[in-house]
Design a protein around this motif. Structure first.
Motif, PDB file in Angstrom:
ATOM      1  N   ALA A  85       0.907  -1.048  -0.123  1.00 58.19           N
ATOM      2  CA  ALA A  85      -0.015  -0.054   0.037  1.00 58.19           C
ATOM      3  C   ALA A  85       0.814   1.244   0.025  1.00 58.19           C
ATOM      4  O   ALA A  85       0.669   2.139  -0.789  1.00 58.19           O
ATOM      5  N   ILE A  86       1.794   1.172   0.693  1.00 58.56           N
ATOM      6  CA  ILE A  86       2.723   2.439   0.848  1.00 58.56           C
ATOM      7  C   ILE A  86       3.617   2.618  -0.407  1.00 58.56           C
ATOM      8  O   ILE A  86       3.876   3.560  -0.953  1.00 58.56           O
ATOM      9  N   ALA A  87       4.043   1.454  -0.803  1.00 63.03           N
ATOM     10  CA  ALA A  87       5.085   1.419  -1.965  1.00 63.03           C
ATOM     11  C   ALA A  87       4.378   2.161  -3.168  1.00 63.03           C
ATOM     12  O   ALA A  87       4.868   2.652  -3.874  1.00 63.03           O
ATOM     13  N   GLN A  88       2.987   1.728  -3.592  1.00 63.24           N
ATOM     14  CA  GLN A  88       2.375   2.260  -4.503  1.00 63.24           C
ATOM     15  C   GLN A  88       1.780   3.603  -4.432  1.00 63.24           C
ATOM     16  O   GLN A  88       1.210   4.056  -5.245  1.00 63.24           O
ATOM     17  N   SER A  89       1.996   4.258  -3.444  1.00 61.47           N
ATOM     18  CA  SER A  89       1.325   5.518  -2.914  1.00 61.47           C
ATOM     19  C   SER A  89       2.320   6.727  -3.703  1.00 61.47           C
ATOM     20  O   SER A  89       3.449   6.419  -4.116  1.00 61.47           O
ATOM     21  N   ARG A  90       1.652   7.656  -4.159  1.00 61.29           N
ATOM     22  CA  ARG A  90       2.269   8.863  -4.730  1.00 61.29           C
ATOM     23  C   ARG A  90       2.332   9.737  -3.871  1.00 61.29           C
ATOM     24  O   ARG A  90       2.998  11.016  -4.166  1.00 61.29           O
ATOM     25  N   LEU A  91       1.959   9.539  -2.492  1.00 59.39           N
ATOM     26  CA  LEU A  91       1.949  10.662  -1.573  1.00 59.39           C
ATOM     27  C   LEU A  91       3.236  10.617  -0.595  1.00 59.39           C
ATOM     28  O   LEU A  91       3.818   9.376  -0.626  1.00 59.39           O
ATOM     29  N   PRO A  92       3.781  11.547   0.116  1.00 58.64           N
ATOM     30  CA  PRO A  92       5.086  11.569   0.816  1.00 58.64           C
ATOM     31  C   PRO A  92       4.505  10.712   1.912  1.00 58.64           C
ATOM     32  O   PRO A  92       3.503  10.765   2.313  1.00 58.64           O
ATOM     33  N   VAL A  93       5.505  10.108   2.545  1.00 58.58           N
ATOM     34  CA  VAL A  93       5.486   9.068   3.653  1.00 58.58           C
ATOM     35  C   VAL A  93       6.506   9.690   4.811  1.00 58.58           C
ATOM     36  O   VAL A  93       7.510  10.032   4.637  1.00 58.58           O
ATOM     37  N   THR A  94       5.759   9.468   5.949  1.00 55.32           N
ATOM     38  CA  THR A  94       6.547  10.074   7.249  1.00 55.32           C
ATOM     39  C   THR A  94       6.453   9.088   8.152  1.00 55.32           C
ATOM     40  O   THR A  94       5.506   8.090   8.306  1.00 55.32           O
ATOM     41  N   THR A  95       7.368   8.990   9.212  1.00 54.00           N
ATOM     42  CA  THR A  95       7.287   7.844  10.145  1.00 54.00           C
ATOM     43  C   THR A  95       6.692   8.907  11.666  1.00 54.00           C
ATOM     44  O   THR A  95       7.371   9.726  12.010  1.00 54.00           O
ATOM     45  N   LEU A  96       5.899   8.161  12.228  1.00 52.17           N
ATOM     46  CA  LEU A  96       5.038   8.498  13.410  1.00 52.17           C
ATOM     47  C   LEU A  96       5.350   7.567  14.661  1.00 52.17           C
ATOM     48  O   LEU A  96       5.688   6.559  14.043  1.00 52.17           O
ATOM     49  N   ASN A  97       5.481   8.013  15.860  1.00 53.40           N
ATOM     50  CA  ASN A  97       5.571   7.131  16.751  1.00 53.40           C
ATOM     51  C   ASN A  97       4.357   7.199  17.722  1.00 53.40           C
ATOM     52  O   ASN A  97       3.981   8.189  18.310  1.00 53.40           O
ATOM     53  N   ALA A  98       3.916   6.080  18.307  1.00 58.63           N
ATOM     54  CA  ALA A  98       2.706   5.822  19.127  1.00 58.63           C
ATOM     55  C   ALA A  98       3.366   5.216  20.337  1.00 58.63           C
ATOM     56  O   ALA A  98       3.304   3.894  20.272  1.00 58.63           O
ATOM     57  N   GLY A  99       4.116   5.774  21.345  1.00 61.67           N
ATOM     58  CA  GLY A  99       5.003   5.022  22.139  1.00 61.67           C
ATOM     59  C   GLY A  99       6.064   4.273  21.554  1.00 61.67           C
ATOM     60  O   GLY A  99       6.848   4.929  20.799  1.00 61.67           O
ATOM     61  N   ILE A 100       6.157   2.965  21.805  1.00 57.77           N
ATOM     62  CA  ILE A 100       7.202   2.245  20.996  1.00 57.77           C
ATOM     63  C   ILE A 100       6.814   1.575  19.531  1.00 57.77           C
ATOM     64  O   ILE A 100       7.582   1.164  19.034  1.00 57.77           O
ATOM     65  N   HIS A 101       5.533   2.056  19.254  1.00 58.19           N
ATOM     66  CA  HIS A 101       5.076   1.474  18.178  1.00 58.19           C
ATOM     67  C   HIS A 101       5.381   2.642  17.064  1.00 58.19           C
ATOM     68  O   HIS A 101       5.086   3.909  16.787  1.00 58.19           O
ATOM     69  N   LEU A 102       6.099   2.233  15.823  1.00 50.45           N
ATOM     70  CA  LEU A 102       6.470   2.982  14.634  1.00 50.45           C
ATOM     71  C   LEU A 102       5.294   2.905  13.602  1.00 50.45           C
ATOM     72  O   LEU A 102       4.857   1.810  13.386  1.00 50.45           O
ATOM     73  N   ILE A 103       4.927   4.003  13.032  1.00 55.02           N
ATOM     74  CA  ILE A 103       3.940   4.114  11.923  1.00 55.02           C
ATOM     75  C   ILE A 103       4.523   4.699  10.702  1.00 55.02           C
ATOM     76  O   ILE A 103       5.135   5.717  10.847  1.00 55.02           O
ATOM     77  N   ARG A 104       4.159   3.978   9.878  1.00 52.49           N
ATOM     78  CA  ARG A 104       4.563   4.659   8.209  1.00 52.49           C
ATOM     79  C   ARG A 104       3.357   5.124   7.830  1.00 52.49           C
ATOM     80  O   ARG A 104       2.398   4.398   7.445  1.00 52.49           O
ATOM     81  N   ALA A 105       3.267   6.380   7.460  1.00 52.03           N
ATOM     82  CA  ALA A 105       2.117   7.142   7.272  1.00 52.03           C
ATOM     83  C   ALA A 105       2.206   7.908   6.108  1.00 52.03           C
ATOM     84  O   ALA A 105       3.150   8.769   5.917  1.00 52.03           O
ATOM     85  N   GLU A 106       1.416   7.792   4.954  1.00 56.50           N
ATOM     86  CA  GLU A 106       1.192   8.410   3.982  1.00 56.50           C
ATOM     87  C   GLU A 106       0.629   9.908   4.286  1.00 56.50           C
ATOM     88  O   GLU A 106      -0.299   9.893   5.269  1.00 56.50           O
ATOM     89  N   VAL A 107       1.152  10.856   3.897  1.00 58.55           N
ATOM     90  CA  VAL A 107       0.426  12.333   4.336  1.00 58.55           C
ATOM     91  C   VAL A 107      -0.220  12.975   3.346  1.00 58.55           C
ATOM     92  O   VAL A 107       0.146  12.839   2.065  1.00 58.55           O
ATOM     93  N   ALA A 108      -1.478  13.066   3.610  1.00 59.88           N
ATOM     94  CA  ALA A 108      -2.524  13.826   2.825  1.00 59.88           C
ATOM     95  C   ALA A 108      -2.719  15.156   3.217  1.00 59.88           C
ATOM     96  O   ALA A 108      -3.379  15.248   4.307  1.00 59.88           O
ATOM     97  N   ALA A 109      -1.957  15.886   2.371  1.00 58.62           N
ATOM     98  CA  ALA A 109      -2.129  17.566   3.185  1.00 58.62           C
ATOM     99  C   ALA A 109      -2.704  18.431   2.012  1.00 58.62           C
ATOM    100  O   ALA A 109      -2.858  19.688   2.671  1.00 58.62           O
TER     101      ALA A 109
END
Length: 154
Positions: free
Chosen positions: A26-50
């Protein structure tokens, strides 16, 4: 079954790589920028819809979403926002967050529904993840998502 140990090892390695690649499709096919977020010890790879256009499309028509992948919607300023699931095929949970990443409320959303799910107060961001992700990680209202603000406005 492969009898040659070298071929068996290569086949198993190839299968592992295929699983890894499919988990990030899903992330690899995105055309949107991707950022890394943290929820405590959990890393999130999030596409950014700005942009308005990117926020309107969101995760529509996706057939899968990786275990720690999602989309963060940046509304550029605090606002009362609502989300829906038109043409969205994957069940999602959305966390509405204020400008510093503190979660205001989390709502579960059903695929292909026009039901509105709204923030309980003005927020800057909404983070969509696979349904149940926040609950499984013990993340709730009052928890903080690190990695925001994404832009200079707040």
């Amino acid at each position: 079954m492969l009898k040659n140990p070298l071929l068996r090892s290569l086949t198993n390695a190839g299968f592992g790589i295929a699983l890894l690649l499919s988990a990030t499709t899903a992330i690899a096919q995105s055309r949107l920028p991707v950022t890394t977020l943290n929820a405590g010890i959990h890393l999130i790879r999030a596409e950014v819809a700005a942009t308005e256009a990117d926020r309107q499309v969101g995760l529509m028509n996706r057939t899968q979403l990786g275990l720690n992948e999602g989309m963060i919607f940046d509304f550029q300023a605090q606002a009362m926002v609502c989300m829906w699931m038109k043409n969205t095929l994957v069940p999602l949970s959305v966390a509405f967050m204020d400008a510093d990443g503190t979660i205001v409320n989390i709502e579960d959303m059903q695929p292909q529904s026009l039901e509105s799910h709204c923030a309980k107060k003005n927020v800057r961001y909404a983070l969509e993840m696979r349904q149940g992700w926040f609950k499984a990680k013990g993340i709730k209202a009052g928890s903080k998502i690190e990695g925001v603000p994404l832009g200079s406005k707040s």
